[in-house]
Design a protein around this motif. Sequence first.
Motif, mmCIF file in Angstrom:
data_model
loop_
_atom_site.group_PDB
_atom_site.id
_atom_site.type_symbol
_atom_site.label_atom_id
_atom_site.label_comp_id
_atom_site.label_asym_id
_atom_site.label_seq_id
_atom_site.Cartn_x
_atom_site.Cartn_y
_atom_site.Cartn_z
ATOM 1 N N SER A 328 0.806 -1.220 0.000
ATOM 2 C CA SER A 328 0.000 0.000 0.000
ATOM 3 C C SER A 328 0.837 1.266 0.000
ATOM 4 O O SER A 328 0.293 2.364 -0.127
ATOM 5 C CB SER A 328 -0.917 0.010 1.229
ATOM 6 O OG SER A 328 -0.148 -0.024 2.413
ATOM 7 N N GLY A 329 2.148 1.134 0.158
ATOM 8 C CA GLY A 329 3.016 2.299 0.107
ATOM 9 C C GLY A 329 3.575 2.730 1.439
ATOM 10 O O GLY A 329 4.191 3.787 1.546
ATOM 11 N N HIS A 330 3.379 1.921 2.457
ATOM 12 C CA HIS A 330 3.876 2.237 3.799
ATOM 13 C C HIS A 330 5.275 1.648 3.929
ATOM 14 O O HIS A 330 5.434 0.483 4.273
ATOM 15 C CB HIS A 330 2.939 1.638 4.842
ATOM 16 C CG HIS A 330 3.034 2.278 6.175
ATOM 17 N ND1 HIS A 330 1.934 2.665 6.889
ATOM 18 C CD2 HIS A 330 4.106 2.630 6.928
ATOM 19 C CE1 HIS A 330 2.312 3.219 8.028
ATOM 20 N NE2 HIS A 330 3.628 3.196 8.077
ATOM 21 N N MET A 331 6.307 2.439 3.642
ATOM 22 C CA MET A 331 7.683 1.963 3.684
ATOM 23 C C MET A 331 8.378 2.416 4.966
ATOM 24 O O MET A 331 8.265 3.573 5.366
ATOM 25 C CB MET A 331 8.480 2.483 2.485
ATOM 26 C CG MET A 331 8.434 1.570 1.274
ATOM 27 S SD MET A 331 6.861 1.657 0.396
ATOM 28 C CE MET A 331 6.964 3.280 -0.336
ATOM 29 N N ILE A 332 9.109 1.497 5.601
ATOM 30 C CA ILE A 332 9.870 1.812 6.802
ATOM 31 C C ILE A 332 11.354 1.702 6.464
ATOM 32 O O ILE A 332 11.836 0.625 6.102
ATOM 33 C CB ILE A 332 9.518 0.859 7.957
ATOM 34 C CG1 ILE A 332 8.021 0.934 8.270
ATOM 35 C CG2 ILE A 332 10.332 1.203 9.200
ATOM 36 C CD1 ILE A 332 7.565 -0.056 9.319
ATOM 37 N N LEU A 333 12.053 2.820 6.558
ATOM 38 C CA LEU A 333 13.487 2.875 6.279
ATOM 39 C C LEU A 333 14.184 3.193 7.598
ATOM 40 O O LEU A 333 14.349 4.356 7.970
ATOM 41 C CB LEU A 333 13.780 3.937 5.222
ATOM 42 C CG LEU A 333 12.953 3.836 3.930
ATOM 43 C CD1 LEU A 333 13.302 4.984 2.978
ATOM 44 C CD2 LEU A 333 13.153 2.485 3.251
ATOM 45 N N LEU A 334 14.585 2.155 8.317
ATOM 46 C CA LEU A 334 15.065 2.324 9.690
ATOM 47 C C LEU A 334 16.381 3.075 9.781
ATOM 48 O O LEU A 334 16.744 3.532 10.869
ATOM 49 C CB LEU A 334 15.203 0.959 10.375
ATOM 50 C CG LEU A 334 13.930 0.375 10.983
ATOM 51 C CD1 LEU A 334 14.227 -0.924 11.707
ATOM 52 C CD2 LEU A 334 13.290 1.370 11.951
ATOM 53 N N ASP A 335 17.103 3.227 8.689
ATOM 54 C CA ASP A 335 18.312 4.038 8.722
ATOM 55 C C ASP A 335 17.975 5.500 9.001
ATOM 56 O O ASP A 335 18.843 6.269 9.439
ATOM 57 C CB ASP A 335 19.072 3.943 7.398
ATOM 58 C CG ASP A 335 19.779 2.610 7.231
ATOM 59 O OD1 ASP A 335 19.911 1.879 8.229
ATOM 60 O OD2 ASP A 335 20.196 2.297 6.101
ATOM 61 N N TYR A 336 16.708 5.874 8.719
ATOM 62 C CA TYR A 336 16.349 7.290 8.784
ATOM 63 C C TYR A 336 15.240 7.608 9.787
ATOM 64 O O TYR A 336 15.275 8.634 10.444
ATOM 65 C CB TYR A 336 15.924 7.775 7.397
ATOM 66 C CG TYR A 336 16.898 7.408 6.308
ATOM 67 C CD1 TYR A 336 18.202 7.907 6.327
ATOM 68 C CD2 TYR A 336 16.540 6.536 5.281
ATOM 69 C CE1 TYR A 336 19.111 7.550 5.335
ATOM 70 C CE2 TYR A 336 17.442 6.187 4.282
ATOM 71 C CZ TYR A 336 18.730 6.691 4.314
ATOM 72 O OH TYR A 336 19.629 6.348 3.345
ATOM 73 N N ASN A 337 14.216 6.773 9.875
ATOM 74 C CA ASN A 337 13.105 7.066 10.767
ATOM 75 C C ASN A 337 12.547 5.783 11.358
ATOM 76 O O ASN A 337 12.814 4.692 10.857
ATOM 77 C CB ASN A 337 12.004 7.855 10.040
ATOM 78 C CG ASN A 337 11.225 8.769 10.977
ATOM 79 O OD1 ASN A 337 11.321 8.666 12.194
ATOM 80 N ND2 ASN A 337 10.445 9.675 10.408
ATOM 81 N N THR A 338 11.756 5.943 12.412
ATOM 82 C CA THR A 338 11.267 4.800 13.174
ATOM 83 C C THR A 338 9.886 4.337 12.747
ATOM 84 O O THR A 338 9.350 3.390 13.324
ATOM 85 C CB THR A 338 11.210 5.163 14.670
ATOM 86 O OG1 THR A 338 10.428 6.363 14.822
ATOM 87 C CG2 THR A 338 12.599 5.405 15.226
#
Length: 447
Positions: A328-338
């Motif tokens: 659905s477009g909910h991406m988690i990029l843990l290098d940058y945000n939680t």
Amino acid sequence: MRRYFGTDGVRGTVNQSPMTAEFALTLGRAAGHVLTRHLKHKPHILIGKDTRLSGYMIESALCAGLTAQGMNVLLVGPVPTPAVAYLTRSLRADAGVMLSASHNPAGDNGIKFFAADGFKLPDEIELEIEQCIDALPPLPPALEVGKASRVDDARGRYIEFLKAALPRGMRFDGLKVVIDCANGAAYDVAPRILRELGCDVIAMAASPDGYNINKGCGSTHPEGMTARVVETGADIGLALDGDADRLIACDANGDIVDGDRVIAILAEHAASQGRLQGGAVVTTLMSNMGLERYLAGLGLDMHRASVGDRYVLEMMNELGCNIGGEQSGHMILLDYNTTGDGLMSGLQLLAAMSQQEKPLAELAAGMNLFPQKLWNIVMPERRDVLADAAVASLIAQAESRLAGNGRINVRMSGTEPKLRIMVEAEDEALMLDIGDSLTREISTIVC
């Protein structure tokens, strides 16, 4: 059993239980008690919201409950959900709250809590707050109530945070970008940061009036964005949802690049630079088999979590992965945000295009998706229909028809009385026949 908190906080139709001013006041008192009883200092909690008209009402009631219980409240106004996660950490708050119903229509709203580290509250804390709602503690003495104050530079802080995630000096001069803000929380920050980075920006749905959030626009209605990209000759289109934690993109041809494709692009780019941790990404049961096969061809693994960013994040932490997300477009990029961050994902997509010197269509071309469709069965009430032997038998029979060349996922919605049926298969006609039949047969049992 949870009575108020779903997979993404408390959510519902405004002025209907539980999304009422009275409940928000009570929830504020309960949360204030639970979140502060172990602290040795005067606690602070940050509250952000999207652009729904009801946000003013819910914000005031929640703020009253929190201050009555002794918490100081920092009001940051309309900002994206990921901005609340970041600002909670940056401002050293003890917790954060986002008032939003994400991609839902304007008549809905929600209350989502973050811990001091910017991650969502653990399940056990949410359950403790629920228990406290039914047995509110005594109010503190008169001179121990908290106070509320406004943070005027919250959006600017978030913009600088987003820029800091890009390579130093990176700009996107000359790149024409259509940005659909869904008349939501990113109506100001999204066009601003893109212009500051040198983009030729065409902003859509960036005039919220309290009623038009997600209305025919944003990530759930990307057709307006795709048409504008083709019409204006833009290089890329980016569509956010109401609280800007989701992103759906499109290339210069107007072809949709959904969450699965974005994850593939970002994972391949990170792997080429030695930045992909765990040699894998985390997705959900809804992600396409085409993504799984594409990543396998790159020597990368894909792990599936239950649907919901909460469960994606849990598995990412367990496996040591830094990229995950949902179709659905909910991406988690843990290098940058939680938490999921639509703008952050969009900027990293632009960075991949810039560093590889390739248009989005070329970056997305390598992955062939299986035909996939989602059916919804609206039920009279939420109940565990998957425990019904007749329903389980129907699902098993349908799966046998796929013979391993496709998948079926049947689950209850985390927030609504809906049964969601997803079917994908290499053969589109077979996929549609199985989905239609399964939906019809299950409906006769559960409705």
